[in-house]
Design an enzyme around this catalytic site. Structure first.
Site, PDB file in Angstrom:
ATOM      1  N   LYS A  66     -22.086  43.796 -25.780  1.00 18.26           N
ATOM      2  CA  LYS A  66     -21.489  44.977 -25.146  1.00 18.26           C
ATOM      3  C   LYS A  66     -20.021  45.082 -25.547  1.00 18.26           C
ATOM      4  O   LYS A  66     -19.307  44.072 -25.598  1.00 18.26           O
ATOM      5  CB  LYS A  66     -21.629  44.868 -23.626  1.00 18.26           C
ATOM      6  CG  LYS A  66     -21.194  46.104 -22.842  1.00 18.26           C
ATOM      7  CD  LYS A  66     -21.459  45.905 -21.358  1.00 18.26           C
ATOM      8  CE  LYS A  66     -21.059  47.107 -20.530  1.00 18.26           C
ATOM      9  NZ  LYS A  66     -21.344  46.904 -19.084  1.00 18.26           N
ATOM     10  N   SER A 141     -23.856  50.449 -16.855  1.00 21.88           N
ATOM     11  CA  SER A 141     -23.039  50.829 -17.991  1.00 21.88           C
ATOM     12  C   SER A 141     -23.429  50.142 -19.307  1.00 21.88           C
ATOM     13  O   SER A 141     -22.963  50.529 -20.375  1.00 21.88           O
ATOM     14  CB  SER A 141     -21.575  50.505 -17.690  1.00 21.88           C
ATOM     15  OG  SER A 141     -21.391  49.109 -17.483  1.00 21.88           O
ATOM     16  N   SER A 165     -24.908  46.930 -13.692  1.00 28.38           N
ATOM     17  CA  SER A 165     -24.787  47.456 -15.055  1.00 28.38           C
ATOM     18  C   SER A 165     -25.585  46.722 -16.121  1.00 28.38           C
ATOM     19  O   SER A 165     -25.659  47.175 -17.252  1.00 28.38           O
ATOM     20  CB  SER A 165     -23.310  47.492 -15.471  1.00 28.38           C
ATOM     21  OG  SER A 165     -22.646  48.529 -14.800  1.00 28.38           O
TER      22      SER A 165
END
Length: 475
Positions: A66, A141, A165
């Site tokens: 990420k 996210s 997330s």
């Protein structure tokens, strides 16, 4: 190109490949990304080429990170204009551990800007699309990480989980997402959103793969004072089943609007666990209904402090203006997106002298109540079970109202507030879209959480050859 279907390739399966096949895995991953990512848009940055060193047990296995986790030699943008061209001078602890184990980082995955969102629509660059339906969101996210695994572009990925997330996008994309007990995994090198809530966790195709990654990335780190010096075994009991266990289902979840198909799959999962010898009971957790409100006071407050460093002075975007104050204001106004600015303003407001007691301090007291109630239930039960998300993947651009958007994390936020381990495991479909079941465990009982999730996965009628079937993206 060797004939390997990345959608079905797990970490464990990679270990069974010949040396010649493993050498080609990173290049195969890059070729798959080149073919599929123009449609999925899971990646912000992708390596042009990679070299394979035969060091570490997991050498050659391609993964995504990420893009709010620092990586040496690659940009870390947090999907924000303010860090668009930022390159770190060191690897985050988790990245360092992954590389030492032999994993190859092939790219940095898209996210909602600074991890503030539940759909990955709020990236400053582009929205990521769900591999199951390219008109829908992958969740967030960590939507880029989940989409990259679901589409079969990488074998596994790392994300960060502040209020769900990792778990929510895993649910929406039909993969496994794990949030560890707070303190088990170092946050050194994670660009902070809300420091008391953030945790890095794996996104994988199977429960066993997630446990394998946790064995690698967990552990005390002198660079992160919140990490604990405690050894947790994630794998030794993973196949022992759930016979004799007791599970709690909060009555409060039935007060919320849950998509009919999601509710049906959840009830089906509960019946499966009962057939496997477990007992399932409904319980009251009165303060859990305040989780979202509590989170949206505490998280923005911590974010307003953490993001104060992005001011155009030391690194990142800098807009030239006549004076220092004007430079600050213009840089932050241009560099931060709408949602990030909203949360910074909310956080600054709740921390102000006039409102600190009424909002932030009160939210911290409610957080303690929620944590105490969850721990009390978990002292009597082996785990708490909920749907991961009240809905399946919604269409890109469909949700405009911030409050509706915030409620996407209604079932995942409590585990962050209490620092508890939690996993989302895929279990069937609603309207041809994946549904996830969430297992929340006691602090440091991460091994038991994996054991329960593995029992669901192993006995799920929806799985093929031991794993949830993944979609074929039409390139």
């Amino acid at each position: 190109m060797i004939d390997l279907d990345f959608r079905k390739l797990t970490i464990e399966e990679c270990l069974k490949l010949s040396e010649e096949e493993r050498e080609k895995l990173p290049q195969l991953s890059l070729e798959t990304i080149k073919r599929l990512d123009p449609h999925v848009k899971a990646f912000i940055s992708v390596r042009e080429n990679v070299s394979v060193e035969k060091k570490g047990k997991f050498w050659g296995i391609p993964v995504a990170i990420k893009d709010n986790i620092l990586t040496l030699g690659m940009r870390t943008t947090c999907a924000s204009r303010i860090l668009e061209n930022y390159e770190s001078v060191f690897d985050a602890t988790v990245v360092k551990k992954m590389k030492e184990a032999g994993f190859v980082v092939v790219g940095k995955a898209n996210l909602d800007e600074f991890a503030m969102g539940s759909s990955t629509e709020r990236s400053a660059f582009f929205p990521t699309r769900n591999p199951w339906d390219l008109e829908r969101v992958p969740g967030g996210s960590s939507g880029g990480s989940a989409a990259a695994v679901s589409a079969g572009m990488v074998v596994a990925a790392l994300g960060s989980d502040t209020g769900g997330s990792v778990r929510q996008p895993a649910s929406l994309c039909g993969v496994v997402g794990y949030k560890p007990t707070y303190g088990l995994v170092s946050r050194y090198g994670l660009v902070a959103f809300a420091s008391s809530l953030d945790q890095i966790g794996p996104i994988t195709k199977t429960v066993r793969d997630a446990a394998i990654l946790m064995e690698i990335i967990s552990g005390r780190d002198e660079n992160d004072a919140t990490t604990v010096n405690r050894k947790v075994d994630f794998l030794s009991e993973i196949e022992e089943g759930v016979s004799g266990m007791k599970f709690a289902v909060p009555e409060e979840i039935y007060e919320h609007d849950i998509e009919e198909g999601v509710s049906e799959r959840f009830e089906e999962a509960l019946k499966l666990l009962e057939r496997l010898g477990a007992k399932v009971e409904r319980v009251k957790i009165p303060h859990i209904k305040y989780s979202v409100a509590t989170y949206y006071v505490i998280a923005p407050a911590e974010a307003s402090s953490n993001l104060a460093r992005f001011d155009g002075v030391k690194y990142g975007l800098r807009i030239k203006e006549k004076g220092l104050r004007e430079m600050y204001m213009k840089t932050r106004n241009v560099g931060f997106g709408e949602e990030v600015r909203r949360r910074i303003m909310i956080g600054t407001f709740t921390l102000s002298a006039a409102y600190y007691e009424a909002y932030f301090n009160k939210a911290m007291k409610v957080r303690r109540k929620i944590s105490d109630e969850l721990n009390e239930v978990l002292s009597q039960y082996d785990a708490i079970l909920t749907p991961t998300s009240p809905v399946t993947a919604f269409k890109i651009g469909e949700i405009k109202d911030p409050l509706t958007y915030y409620l996407m994390d209604i079932f995942t936020i409590p585990a962050n507030l209490a620092g508890l381990p939690a996993i989302s495991v895929p279990f069937g479909f609603s309207n041809n879209l994946p549904v996830g079941v969430q297992v929340i465990g006691r602090r440091f009982a991460d091994g038991k959480v994996f054991r329960i999730a593995r029992a669901i996965e192993k006995n799920s009628p929806y799985n093929e050859n031991g794993m949830f079937p993944l979609p074929e993206v039409k390139a």
